[in-house]
Motif scaffolding. Structure first.
Motif, PDB file in Angstrom:
ATOM      1  N   VAL A 126       0.860  -1.178   0.000  1.00  0.00           N
ATOM      2  CA  VAL A 126       0.000   0.000   0.000  1.00  0.00           C
ATOM      3  C   VAL A 126       0.901   1.234   0.000  1.00  0.00           C
ATOM      4  O   VAL A 126       1.795   1.355   0.837  1.00  0.00           O
ATOM      5  CB  VAL A 126      -0.934   0.033   1.221  1.00  0.00           C
ATOM      6  N   GLU A 208       0.306  -1.662  -4.928  1.00  0.00           N
ATOM      7  CA  GLU A 208      -0.961  -2.127  -5.493  1.00  0.00           C
ATOM      8  C   GLU A 208      -2.123  -1.198  -5.162  1.00  0.00           C
ATOM      9  O   GLU A 208      -3.073  -1.082  -5.937  1.00  0.00           O
ATOM     10  CB  GLU A 208      -1.274  -3.537  -4.978  1.00  0.00           C
ATOM     11  N   ARG A 209      -2.066  -0.536  -4.001  1.00  0.00           N
ATOM     12  CA  ARG A 209      -3.122   0.396  -3.604  1.00  0.00           C
ATOM     13  C   ARG A 209      -2.478   1.728  -3.225  1.00  0.00           C
ATOM     14  O   ARG A 209      -1.339   1.776  -2.757  1.00  0.00           O
ATOM     15  CB  ARG A 209      -3.924  -0.150  -2.416  1.00  0.00           C
ATOM     16  N   LEU A 230      -7.727  -2.832   2.334  1.00  0.00           N
ATOM     17  CA  LEU A 230      -7.451  -2.221   1.037  1.00  0.00           C
ATOM     18  C   LEU A 230      -6.986  -3.236  -0.005  1.00  0.00           C
ATOM     19  O   LEU A 230      -7.464  -3.234  -1.148  1.00  0.00           O
ATOM     20  CB  LEU A 230      -6.395  -1.121   1.200  1.00  0.00           C
ATOM     21  N   ILE A 231      -6.069  -4.108   0.363  1.00  0.00           N
ATOM     22  CA  ILE A 231      -5.521  -5.076  -0.594  1.00  0.00           C
ATOM     23  C   ILE A 231      -6.591  -6.030  -1.102  1.00  0.00           C
ATOM     24  O   ILE A 231      -6.598  -6.421  -2.274  1.00  0.00           O
ATOM     25  CB  ILE A 231      -4.355  -5.859   0.034  1.00  0.00           C
ATOM     26  N   SER A 236     -12.204   0.618  -5.660  1.00  0.00           N
ATOM     27  CA  SER A 236     -11.467   1.761  -5.133  1.00  0.00           C
ATOM     28  C   SER A 236     -12.420   2.613  -4.301  1.00  0.00           C
ATOM     29  O   SER A 236     -13.636   2.418  -4.341  1.00  0.00           O
ATOM     30  CB  SER A 236     -10.869   2.580  -6.277  1.00  0.00           C
ATOM     31  N   GLU A 273      -8.666   6.753  -2.231  1.00  0.00           N
ATOM     32  CA  GLU A 273      -7.850   5.532  -2.206  1.00  0.00           C
ATOM     33  C   GLU A 273      -8.206   4.763  -3.467  1.00  0.00           C
ATOM     34  O   GLU A 273      -9.384   4.518  -3.732  1.00  0.00           O
ATOM     35  CB  GLU A 273      -8.145   4.690  -0.971  1.00  0.00           C
ATOM     36  N   SER A 275      -6.932   1.722  -6.714  1.00  0.00           N
ATOM     37  CA  SER A 275      -6.139   0.569  -7.120  1.00  0.00           C
ATOM     38  C   SER A 275      -5.058   0.996  -8.108  1.00  0.00           C
ATOM     39  O   SER A 275      -5.095   2.104  -8.660  1.00  0.00           O
ATOM     40  CB  SER A 275      -7.029  -0.485  -7.771  1.00  0.00           C
ATOM     41  N   ARG A 276      -4.136   0.094  -8.373  1.00  0.00           N
ATOM     42  CA  ARG A 276      -3.060   0.393  -9.316  1.00  0.00           C
ATOM     43  C   ARG A 276      -3.604   0.656 -10.728  1.00  0.00           C
ATOM     44  O   ARG A 276      -3.152   1.570 -11.412  1.00  0.00           O
ATOM     45  CB  ARG A 276      -2.049  -0.762  -9.350  1.00  0.00           C
TER      46      ARG A 276
END
Length: 394
Positions: A126, A208-209, A230-231, A236, A273, A275-276
């Motif tokens: 993260v 990744e986040r 989050l992961i 998102s 927040e 995602s990639r």
């Protein structure tokens, strides 16, 4: 004619001299060829050396040899210096570079066509991105939050140019400032800073986040809870909603037509927040961001509209349409409430963690809707540190 005859006679009298001159001429030509060959080889060598230096400059990662060896020693992919370029490509240790925003965004938007495949052991991380004017008054709280989880997070700090974050080499924030530019509240420069943070964080392929935080933000859960939340999320967390007032639709400009219509226009909290995959889409966008840059002028506030609108237009199914950062707007005005030490109690932190609202997480209802909170005055640090073990569990 007499003179030509004399020259011929002289040549016939000295055949050895002519042969010697021919040999000397051959040697001169041979030596000249060798010299030219050596010069050409040297030029080619310097050319390829300069190209290697140029490649290193483009990558913009100047890391001491000791760091390269240290990084390589822990890799099971290669041995010695040969692994350094690949390792630093996927895990840049030094955040200092001279790339312009255009160069940075171009590089950060590169993605592999081999989906979900990595030729190295990848532990998803993260990226915690701090957008701050200068000091981080809550730094000791965050250091306690991060302690013991070094392989699962990355930190990026965007401060005003000229400010240097002064921490010890043992701090999680050590050497984590990115090259920054001046930021003015309410202007497009805020959105520029957000994209700059995303782009720098995207250079590390393990991130990744990506969560955006301010200097007045705090975590309200421990790291394990935040990381897992989050992961493992399929969505998102970007607040994106239609506001049919002058504070929402009233900020829309018809000059954005035909690309952005009023029905596309959305508003939301700056503190997101993502995602990639969505981070790549945002830094790669030029068409729609240019419209916001040109026509979302004060008091339009691009940081409240660009990402919510862009995701609503193209990637709405990947977004939860909510934020994971709690903020109190009950006082009214352009800024949320600021909390002082007298406000910070166990019951207050618990009320943020369990505030009676419910939300969707991976299509299921949950009461855990906020992972972070703001705005907390610097003077609340000691009180918050005293609550970490009893309330936030870290």
């Amino acid at each position: 004619m007499p003179r030509c005859r004399v020259d011929k006679d002289e040549g016939e009298k000295h055949p050895g001299l002519l042969k010697l001159m021919q040999i000397l001429s051959f040697l001169v030509v041979f030596v000249a060829g060798v010299v030219i060959g050596l010069a050409t080889t040297s030029h080619i060598s310097r050319y390829f050396t300069s190209q290697n230096e140029l490649y290193s400059l483009i990558n913009h990662f100047s890391v001491p040899n000791t760091l390269v060896e240290e990084n390589c020693s822990g890799s099971d992919m290669c041995k010695g210096r040969e692994c350094s370029s690949f390792h630093l490509f996927i895990h840049p240790e030094n955040l200092t570079h001279t790339m312009s925003d255009d160069e940075l965004f171009w590089r950060a938007s590169m993605v592999s066509k081999k989906e979900d495949y990595y030729p190295f052991k990848r532990i998803p991380k993260v990226a915690f991105m701090f957008l701050t004017r200068g000091p981080l008054p809550m730094l000791p709280l965050w250091e306690r939050f991060f302690s013991g989880h070094e392989k699962l997070f990355s930190i990026y700090v965007h401060a005003l140019p000229g400010y240097e974050l002064n921490v010890t080499s043992s701090s999680a924030f050590y050497r984590r400032q990115i090259p920054s530019q001046y930021v003015s509240w309410g202007s497009v420069s805020l959105a520029d800073a957000e994209r700059r943070l995303l782009a720098n964080a995207l250079l590390d392929y393990s991130n990744e986040r990506f969560v955006l935080l301010s200097e007045s933000c705090i975590p309200v859960y421990n790291f394990q809870t935040v990381y897992k939340y989050l992961i493992n999320s399929a969505h998102s967390f970007v607040e994106s909603y239609d506001e049919p007032t002058r504070y929402g639709r009233g900020r829309y400009s018809r000059k954005m037509l035909p690309d952005i219509k009023l029905q596309h226009w959305r508003k939301g909290s700056q503190w997101f927040e993502i995602s990639r995959g969505l981070a790549v889409y945002i830094v790669a966008d030029t068409r729609y961001y240019t419209l916001f840059k040109n026509f979302c002028k004060p008091a339009c506030y691009p940081d409240e509209h660009y990402i919510p609108t862009y995701l609503n237009m193209f990637h709405g199914s990947l977004n939860s349409n909510r934020t994971v950062t709690w903020v109190d707007w009950s006082m009214g005005g352009p800024h949320p409430a600021m909390y002082e030490p007298a406000n910070v109690t166990e019951s207050f932190i618990e009320s943020i963690r369990n505030n009676g609202t419910e939300c969707l997480y991976n299509s299921e209802t949950t009461s855990v809707c906020y992972l972070f909170a703001r705005k907390f005055a610097p003077s609340t640090l000691e009180t918050l540190l005293n609550l970490t073990s009893s309330v936030m569990n870290f």
